[in-house]
Structure formats: C-alpha cells, structure tokens
Design a protein around this motif. Sequence first.
Motif, PDB file in Angstrom:
ATOM      1  N   GLY A  96       3.940   3.945  -0.817  1.00  0.00           N
ATOM      2  CA  GLY A  96       4.574   4.413  -2.050  1.00  0.00           C
ATOM      3  C   GLY A  96       6.085   4.315  -1.870  1.00  0.00           C
ATOM      4  O   GLY A  96       6.606   3.284  -1.457  1.00  0.00           O
ATOM      5  N   TYR A 114       2.561   4.317 -10.902  1.00  0.00           N
ATOM      6  CA  TYR A 114       1.316   4.880 -10.370  1.00  0.00           C
ATOM      7  C   TYR A 114       1.221   6.383 -10.605  1.00  0.00           C
ATOM      8  O   TYR A 114       2.218   7.088 -10.599  1.00  0.00           O
ATOM      9  N   GLN A 141       0.835  -1.198   0.000  1.00  0.00           N
ATOM     10  CA  GLN A 141       0.000   0.000   0.000  1.00  0.00           C
ATOM     11  C   GLN A 141       0.876   1.257   0.000  1.00  0.00           C
ATOM     12  O   GLN A 141       0.473   2.291  -0.515  1.00  0.00           O
ATOM     13  N   ALA A 175      -3.003   5.249  -8.241  1.00  0.00           N
ATOM     14  CA  ALA A 175      -2.704   4.759  -6.898  1.00  0.00           C
ATOM     15  C   ALA A 175      -4.012   4.254  -6.295  1.00  0.00           C
ATOM     16  O   ALA A 175      -5.070   4.850  -6.479  1.00  0.00           O
ATOM     17  N   LYS A 207       3.671  -0.935  -5.873  1.00  0.00           N
ATOM     18  CA  LYS A 207       3.498   0.026  -4.785  1.00  0.00           C
ATOM     19  C   LYS A 207       2.171   0.750  -5.014  1.00  0.00           C
ATOM     20  O   LYS A 207       1.660   0.806  -6.125  1.00  0.00           O
ATOM     21  N   ARG A 208       1.660   1.303  -3.884  1.00  0.00           N
ATOM     22  CA  ARG A 208       0.404   2.072  -3.901  1.00  0.00           C
ATOM     23  C   ARG A 208      -0.758   1.248  -4.485  1.00  0.00           C
ATOM     24  O   ARG A 208      -1.493   1.710  -5.361  1.00  0.00           O
ATOM     25  N   VAL A 236      -5.905   6.034  -1.805  1.00  0.00           N
ATOM     26  CA  VAL A 236      -5.659   4.785  -1.089  1.00  0.00           C
ATOM     27  C   VAL A 236      -6.369   4.891   0.259  1.00  0.00           C
ATOM     28  O   VAL A 236      -6.113   5.821   1.022  1.00  0.00           O
TER      29      VAL A 236
END
Length: 497
Positions: free
Chosen positions: A224, A294, A222, A474, A345-346, A299
């Motif tokens: 970054g 992203y 989750q 994201a 990521k994200r 998020v």
Amino acid sequence: MTQQTRGMPTAGDGIDLAIFGAMGDLARRKLFPALYHLDREGLLPADTRLLGLARRELDAAAFREEIEQALARQLRAEEQEREAMARFLARLDYRRLDFALPEGYAQIADWHRGSSRPLVVYLSVAARLYGDICRHLEAAGCLDERARVVVEKPIGHDLASSAAINDAIGAVFPESRIYRIDHYLGKETVQNLIALRFANPLFGTQWNQNHISHVEITVAEQVGIEGRWGYFDEAGQLRDMVQNHLLQLVCLIAMDPPANLDADAIRDEKVKVLRALRPFTEERLGRDVVRGQYITGTVHGQAVPGYLEEEGANPGSHTETFVAIRTGVENWRWAGVPFYLRTGKRMPEKLSQIVIHFRQQPHYIFDPDQRDLAANKLVIRLQPEEGIMLEVLTKDSGLDKGMRLRRGPLQLDFNSAFPKTRIPDAYERLLLEVMKGRQYLFVRRDEVEHAWRWCDSLVAAWSERAEPPRRYPAGSWGPVASIAMITQDGRSWYEDY
Ligand SMILES: NC(=O)C1=CN([C@@H]2O[C@H](COP(=O)(O)OP(=O)(O)OC[C@H]3O[C@@H](n4cnc5c(N)ncnc54)[C@H](OP(=O)(O)O)[C@@H]3O)[C@@H](O)[C@H]2O)C=CC1
Ligand SMILES: O=C1O[C@H](COP(=O)(O)O)[C@@H](O)[C@H](O)[C@H]1O
C-alpha cells in the motif's frame, strides 16, 4: 566488462559518493544494499569513499551501525559476509547537514579536498530540495568539471514545476553530468527488452502494427502506501508510477531502433515516442481512463485497511491508487495499436509484465472453436520472476486429438536458465553506470518534460470532470471498470500469472 573476483576490489577509477538523505527510506532499503553488493562483487574500486549526509546528529561510528542494521534487514543471510561487510562499512563517513541552508556545505568540500576522484552527489531527498542543494554545493566550492549529480524521481508535480527544478539543477550541472534515475531502466528484463528487440531479426521484423494487435503493460504492487501517505497523497499513482516507470516501458517497446547504443541515440528515439503519445481530451477521458482508490480488503489472506484509513490519511482524499489507461502511439509503426496500461497499489500480487499480442493469421484452418486461441503472445516479465515467454500454438499430442491446438510457452526463465547468476537489483546497475559515467540508462530532461506534458493533459481533463475515483477492494485487480475498458475492445487483460 571483465568480471572481478568476488572480494577483490579493483584499484583506481573510484569516486567520492556523497549521499544526501542517507538515513531515508530509499537509501536504507535500496542504495546502501546496492553499494554493498557492488563491493562484494568486486565492482567498487578500492579507493571509492561514501559520505552519508542527513539531519540527525550522529558520528561516523553510529552512522556505520545504522547502515549495518539496515543491511542486516535487507540482505539474505548468505549475502552477509563478514569480510565484505567490514570493508564496505570502512568506506562510510557521515556529516550532519541541513540541506536547505548554505552553512555546513564546507564540510563536503573538506571531505573531498585533495581527492583525485570525481565527486558524485546522490540526491535521495524530495525534489523541491534539488535546486538549493546544487546551489549550495557550488557556492561552497565542492564542484569541479568532473562532478556528477544523480537525482531521483518524481521531478516535480507537473511540467511547470519540473522545468523549474531542472532549470535549477541545470544552472549548476551540464546535462552530460546529470543522471536522472528511473529505476525501472535498471531492471534486468528491461535491459533485455532492448536486446530482444534489436538483436533478434525474428522480432525486429514483426514489431509494428502489421503484426501486433495490441500491447498491455501491468505494474501491480501488493504494497500500500507504506508510511508515505504525505508524499503519495500529493502524487497519486499517475505521477508516482505512470509519468516515469510505465512511460519508460512504453518508450522501450515503441521506439524505433536507435542508430547505436549511445545515450543520446536511445534518448532521441524515446522522445519521439513520448511526442507521439495520444493526448487526452475531455471527450475520450470516460472511455480511456479509469481511476481507482483501494478500500479495505484482503491481501494474501491478511485484512488490510483502505487508503483512507492508512496512517496520516485525510479521509476526504480523492487521490488515485490505481489507474488504467488506453492510449496509442500516433505514428506509422503503431497506428491503430492500442496500448493498455494499468498500475495500482494493494493488488493481489506484485507483478510487472508487458504482453505483446500478435495478430492472428490472415486465414484460419483449424478447429473453429479454437479460433480465439490462435495468436502468439510475448510475455516480458519484470518481476517477481524475471523472464521472457513466447506463447506459441502446437498440436495437442495424442491419437484421438486430431489437429487440436494447444497453447504452450517457449520460455526463458532467467533464474532457471542461468541458475548461478544472481540477478542484480536495478540500483546496482544504475550506480555502476553512474560510476562509469555512462548515461544511456538515465532519463534526459526533454523525456521528463514530454512525459509531464502528456500527464498534465490527463490531469487537466480529470479536473474538468472532478469525479471521485472508483473504489476497489484491496487484494483485487482494480475497479471493474478497468476490466470493462479492455473488454469493450473484445480483449482481456492477460491472466496467466
Ligand atoms: N522510497 C522509495 O521507495 C522511493 C523514493 N524515491 C525518491 O527518492 C527520494 C528519497 O525518498 P525517500 O528515501 O523515500 O524519502 P525519505 O523522506 O525517507 O528520506 C529523505 C531523507 O532526507 C532527509 N531530509 C529531508 N529534508 C532535509 C533537510 N532539509 N536537511 C537534511 N536532511 C533532510 C530526511 O531526514 P528526516 O528524517 O530528518 O526528515 C530523510 O532522512 C525522493 O525524491 C523520492 O521521491 C523514488 C523511488 C522510490
Ligand atoms: O518509484 C516507485 O516505485 C515503487 C515500485 O518499484 P518496484 O521496483 O518495487 O516495482 C513504488 O512502490 C513507489 O511508490 C514508487 O515511488
């Protein structure tokens, strides 16, 4: 191993642990909390001493304060015990040092002089410094035949740079005293994968292409870049996560049974898997790989910036923050079984899981509408909750349901099955293994290099194409092309999160 009474450290067998980069992110977030937990559990021998090394001008008291604050941020309130904390902090000492220069290393020799304990040096710094540090330690007379070195990933940027770093470490330490960390190998469920596969005949007999149709590995983060843009932009998700963590998971799923649990028996089998990974070709690249980056998104209800708007970003960067790969292990056990890997990521959740999809029965006798349901899945969840779930089919209950099938779990959730057991962080287990001098959870040089060889073949094919990564918002599961990659094969990513 005998469990010690909490708060009662064992006598003898301690180490002198010198942590290079002791003020850095990894040391504060992972290493010192793991060492504190070991101490609190009575697993740090009473005579173990810890030396922090970093560039900042501090005395030992100020360093202890810094570490106490870091622990306060990382530990839960009920884990912060006054007596355990005082005992732990009393073990700490500090020296200022510029790691790149030979001057100053005599301080480490002085600190260790006269000690009956082995010196263990933990290099929690960028890998480009590993060679200098090893050389300077040796030149300053810090090392004897019991000294060990622990090194972090990623080792290098590609096969050539990794070989150069490994040569430099290897010029000072023999392989039997080099501990290459891949913290995924210390995770509880990863350990359980070995037990599951090799202690249960039920799985042992089914673990091959006759019974398994495909394998999925998702490592979704989750977070970054978390202020690590400089490092990450050079690495990208392939080097940061796939070259090490995901390939280690592939190895543990795909390897043949080792003859025993010795480090080299396990590592020999892992190397065979790495050697059998299907290399990338320019022609397969478009079908088998999706790179993503992203952009701004949301998020958990919070707006977050895109990769190119992160602090310190270079707005023209084409570095990938997501990658999905279809690959295969080209040997008798796995011929024709796709391995789908994705990591980014994200993403919407922090989720690491392996899904083993078993084949359907050769002849199907139930409701034709339910045919797609009719196969077992084994879900091995590494995080957030650690557990293993076997999805099985049973009859739906009720008089009016006939022989309708129902999907349901045979589940082992470690937290509810063993509620009194705290699941230790990966670094606790790995540090304990270093202290005991056991290498089976650490990565051997040839594993690192085979993994790089495979990644290099992918990077080479990417460079030929020079395509920018696909954008994904994201908070999403990555570019839509990563979903298309698996649906083209008539399959989908497992979504029962
Ligand atoms: N952070 C993480 O989550 C993970 C990190 N790793 C690996 O762990 C290692 C450490 O990472 P991380 O903690 O994030 O890195 P950081 O940059 O946060 O920490 C490195 C520390 O080393 C110090 N340092 C750097 N160069 C020198 C030098 N020449 N002399 C003295 N001190 C120096 C830095 O001091 P200063 O602040 O003064 O520059 C800093 O405190 C890296 O190999 C990384 O790849 C692996 C997995 C995860
Ligand atoms: O090694 C790394 O791992 C973390 C993810 O670790 P996890 O245990 O939280 O899954 C990743 O965020 C980092 O970029 C990478 O260097």
